[in-house]
Enzyme design. Structure first.
Site, PDB file in Angstrom:
ATOM      1  N   TYR A   1       0.849  -1.196   0.000  1.00 55.62           N
ATOM      2  CA  TYR A   1       0.000   0.000   0.000  1.00 55.62           C
ATOM      3  C   TYR A   1       0.883   1.244   0.000  1.00 55.62           C
ATOM      4  CZ  TYR A   1      -4.109   2.828   1.402  1.00 55.62           C
ATOM      5  OH  TYR A   1      -5.137   3.733   1.465  1.00 55.62           O
ATOM      6  N   CYS A   2       0.665   2.143  -0.969  1.00 60.81           N
ATOM      7  CA  CYS A   2       1.348   3.426  -1.056  1.00 60.81           C
ATOM      8  C   CYS A   2       2.860   3.222  -1.091  1.00 60.81           C
ATOM      9  CB  CYS A   2       0.898   4.330   0.088  1.00 60.81           C
ATOM     10  SG  CYS A   2       1.492   6.027  -0.026  1.00 60.81           S
ATOM     11  N   VAL A   3       3.609   3.890  -0.187  1.00 64.26           N
ATOM     12  CA  VAL A   3       5.064   3.764  -0.209  1.00 64.26           C
ATOM     13  C   VAL A   3       5.489   2.347   0.183  1.00 64.26           C
ATOM     14  CG1 VAL A   3       5.410   4.531   2.177  1.00 64.26           C
ATOM     15  CG2 VAL A   3       7.202   4.882   0.496  1.00 64.26           C
TER      16      VAL A   3
ATOM     17  N   GLY B   1       4.028  -0.176  -1.059  1.00 67.28           N
ATOM     18  CA  GLY B   1       4.010  -0.819  -2.367  1.00 67.28           C
ATOM     19  C   GLY B   1       5.257  -0.507  -3.171  1.00 67.28           C
TER      20      GLY B   1
END
Length: 803
Positions: free
Chosen positions: A539-541, A543
């Site tokens: 998820y987000c950073v 990821g």
């Protein structure tokens, strides 16, 4: 001008005295409010007009009804030379006969009832019938006075000059002559709205708003609240200056101001350097402002008008009806919209600037436009003004108290409270999905959740959340929890809970986060479940870290991750959105110098950056609600999570900013990491790439571009809403839709044109995609699997550490 006004009093005959009585010259409005002079009392009047040589009578006399007399207006000043005869001629002969008698009759006993002097209201002659009826009424009036003497020859007619505005003229009696009590002025009538508006019945809400607007504060309470406000203001000032007194400075604001001034200077140079462009810029703003001025004048006169430039109907800052109803507030609102639209247009059309420079100017302009909105100030916001008057300033006292507390919590910088976090307890209200911490090291705790089904899918699932926020965004509460829902679908779920770092973690690098985070978690999962193959979610950073780990694992031949899901994750940063505006060589050097002092970046820095992406919703709405209305924010789990920020280790954060945002090395094949040159084309596993339509942090276009760099099959899905709400869209109560479509190829616009919209959440589509790859099921697994000893209950200890 009357004799009283000129200050002269020549000798006069009795006839002249009769003609010069107050009935023939209406008093100025202010004279009604004063105490009558001695010569104006009924007894004095009787003494003036009594029989020659007789003494004033003081015996009780039978009251006589005042005769309704319609007198002519006073003669103009130029006719004064005619003397008292010209004045007396203003009284018609038939009415002059009984005038003396009536005035004598009003010489009441020593203590009479309140005397009413007939006040003559000049009226226009409309019809002979009315004139005849008035004359007849005058003749029929009872009179016991002595016979009148020979009538005085009327003076030549002069042009009538309207009398001065008279109080009685505003509220005439049905007979057009209103007898007013002496020295008892009547209030002026309020201006009446036009007939078109008068015909419209006011709504109860509008009537309540008008009543509130006319109320006055309790001045005693107001003075006390002002004293309390000063006291709380002193506490706020002390909290603000405390870091400076201790030797800690905050150069961030000065740096932002300097950069903003420089950026706007480039925009101004574009328009001023060419005279034709300068004239165009001036005309573009002056024309609608002149039109707005005309619109406001027409609206103040009661004429119905259409707005020149109305704000967006969805803009909640101008939702109060008074913004539209009151011409002044309407002018402020429209002037604000015109000015901000013009400024945005000037930035957008400055085509001689570099695209990055224009984007930065637009970002700074949004901050300024949000700050100067008339809705942010008491004097220019009708709702705030009304609230302050109703509460006698108590709202400002409560607001200043919260302001001081938030400054102290932010150590001299304002840490705006967005929710009442006291209503949420980790492990009870939030992050409450049952599970155990099965592993802990310097960087993370690994949580395994308790199964809720008799059998589970054989392949486990590892979730890698961002370290710039805490993991429980995916476990907010039982209804919104993605983690709880995934467990209910038969998945064995593991989640990394990152440490909230301090100075001990200053040298923890991006590589350390991969090795001590993702790779260590894979080892623990194999120990607990016996499964070597694992599916992952980033998820987000988190990821971004997962994508770099996948490229590294492909480079070294590690095939333990068999599929990967990326939630609002960027791997290509060319279109990285507004966050990229915070990243350049100068800014990164300043951040690195700041991190060297402590070993980490304060979590409030990133929280402020995220809030600045949407200043009206995430900053100024709370400033108005908290500090001006004095309202405590409502308890909201998502905003409570958002305020629970984390720090970032210096080495890790510097690597991320330079290699991703500044240089974009990953997708360009230039990233040297852990001794390997990485290439995303080597990642051949299936990928589910989710973007959100209104994302300001990981824009959908940027996510789409990055998805094309993976070497395997990629399913790109676009969800509704933004960075958080689009992901946390629960299956039982979905708010938004999602789009799915062809393979990732061509442009983002082409993909959107061919995509198919599906109502509801993407969760069901994702779990179907995931389980189809490995449908085999096994008996449910308990946390640790008998191989790893649980250390504590979920959500663990690291998540409880506050920044």
């Amino acid at each position: 001008m009357s004799e009283i006004e000129t200050g002269t009093r020549p000798k006069r005959t009795r006839k002249q005295k009769v003609a010069a009585l107050p009935q023939t010259q209406p008093a100025a409005p202010h004279s009604l409010a004063r105490k009558p002079a001695a010569e104006e009392t009924p007894a004095a009047v009787a003494a003036l007009v009594g029989p020659k040589g007789s003494k004033p009578k003081t015996a009780a006399m039978k009251p006589v009804e005042p005769t309704v007399v319609a007198l002519k207006p006073a003669p103009p000043k130029a006719a004064k030379a005619k003397g008292a005869k010209a004045v007396a001629s203003a009284v018609p002969p038939r009415e002059r006969k009984s005038l003396k008698t009536k005035l004598l009759a009003q010489a009441a006993p020593p203590e009479p009832a309140p005397v009413e002097i007939p006040v003559v209201v000049p009226v226009k002659k409309k019809a002979s019938a009315r004139k005849a009826s008035q004359s007849k009424a005058a003749r029929a009036a009872p009179s016991k006075a002595a016979p009148a003497k020979a009538p005085v020859k009327p003076a030549p007619k002069k042009p009538a000059i309207p009398a001065e505005p008279h109080v009685a003229q505003m509220t005439p009696a049905p007979s057009l002559i209103a007898p007013l009590p002496l020295a008892m002025p009547q209030p002026l009538a309020a201006p009446q709205p036009p007939a078109s508006e008068k015909a419209k019945p006011a709504s109860p809400k509008a009537a309540a708003g008008e009543a509130a607007a006319m109320s006055l504060p309790d001045f005693g309470a107001l003075s006390q609240n002002l004293a309390k406000l000063v006291e709380q203001g002193g506490k706020a000032a002390a909290a603000y200056f405390k870091p400076y007194e201790e030797g800690h400075t905050n150069p961030d604001l000065a740096e932002h101001v300097e950069d903003a001034v420089k950026t706007f200077g480039h925009v101004a140079e574009h328009w001023i350097s060419d005279p034709q462009r300068a004239i165009e810029a001036q005309t573009t703003i002056s024309a609608p402002m002149l039109e707005l001025w005309s619109h406001t004048l027409r609206k103040m006169s009661g004429e119905p008008t259409e707005p020149v430039r109305a704000p967006d109907p969805s803009d909640k800052r101008f939702a109060d009806p008074e913004w539209n109803r009151n011409p002044i507030y309407d002018f402020l609102r429209q002037a604000y919209v015109i000015t901000t639209d013009w400024a945005n247009d000037m930035v957008t059309r400055a085509d001689t600037l570099e695209p990055f420079e224009r984007e930065k100017a637009g970002f700074y302009l949004r901050q300024i436009a949000g700050a100067i909105s008339p809705s942010n100030f008491i004097a220019t916001n009708p709702e705030l003004l009304r609230t302050t008057i109703e509460q006698s300033g108590e709202n400002l006292v409560r607001g200043m108290q919260m302001f001081a507390e938030d400054l102290e919590a932010g150590k001299g910088q304002l840490k705006i409270r967005q929710s009442d976090a006291s209503k949420f307890v980790l492990g009870r209200d939030m992050a409450a999905t049952p599970g155990k911490v099965v592993l802990r090291n310097d960087l993370m705790e690994l949580i395994q959740y308790t199964p809720t089904t008799e059998t589970v899918f054989k392949r486990p699932l590892l979730i890698v959340p961002p370290w710039i926020n805490k993991f429980y965004v995916l476990d907010l509460n039982p209804e919104k929890s993605f983690i709880r829902w995934a467990v209910s679908q038969g998945l064995t779920v593991f989640v990394i809970s990152w440490v909230n770092p301090d100075e001990r973690h200053a040298q923890k690098s991006f590589e350390d986060y991969m090795r001590e985070g993702i790779l260590t978690a894979l080892d623990a999962i194999e120990t607990a479940t016996g499964e070597r193959k694992v599916s992952t979610v980033g998820y987000c950073v988190g990821g971004t870290l997962l994508a770099i780990a996948l490229a590294y694992m492909a480079a070294v031949g590690d095939d333990r991750i068999t599929s990967s899901t990326f939630l609002t994750t960027q791997v290509d940063f060319r279109d990285a959105g507004d966050l990229k505006l915070f990243v350049d060589q100068v800014r990164i050097k300043a951040i690195e110098e700041k991190m060297r002092e402590t070993g980490y970046l304060e979590g409030s820095k990133m929280a402020t950056a995220f809030n600045m992406l949407r200043p009206n919703e995430l900053i100024w709405s709370y400033v108005v609600n908290n500090y001006l209305k004095g309202k405590e924010p409502m308890p909201f789990d998502l905003l409570a999570w958002n305020s629970d920020s984390t720090r970032m280790p210096a080495a890790n954060h510097s690597f991320y900013l330079r290699n991703c945002y500044l240089e974009n090395n990953l997708t360009q094949g230039r990233l040297d990491f852990a001794g390997k040159r990485l290439d995303l084309k080597d990642v051949k596993i299936p990928v589910y790439h989710l973007a959100t339509k209104e994302d300001h942090i990981a824009p959908a276009r940027s996510v789409f571009t990055g998805a094309g760099y993976f070497g395997g099959e990629v399913k790109y899905v676009l969800a509704g809403s933004g960075h958080i709400a689009g992901v946390v869209n629960p299956a039982n109560k979905p708010k938004y839709q999602y789009w799915s479509g062809p393979a990732v190829a061509g442009t983002y616009e082409d993909w959107v044109a061919e995509a198919t919209e599906t109502p509801g959440t993407w969760w069901g589509d994702w779990v179907g995609w995931l389980t189809a790859q490995a449908p085999e099921r096994v008996p449910a697994r308990e946390p640790g699997g008998g191989k790893l000893t649980p250390l504590c209950d979920a959500p663990g200890e690291y998540v409880r550490v506050k920044a």
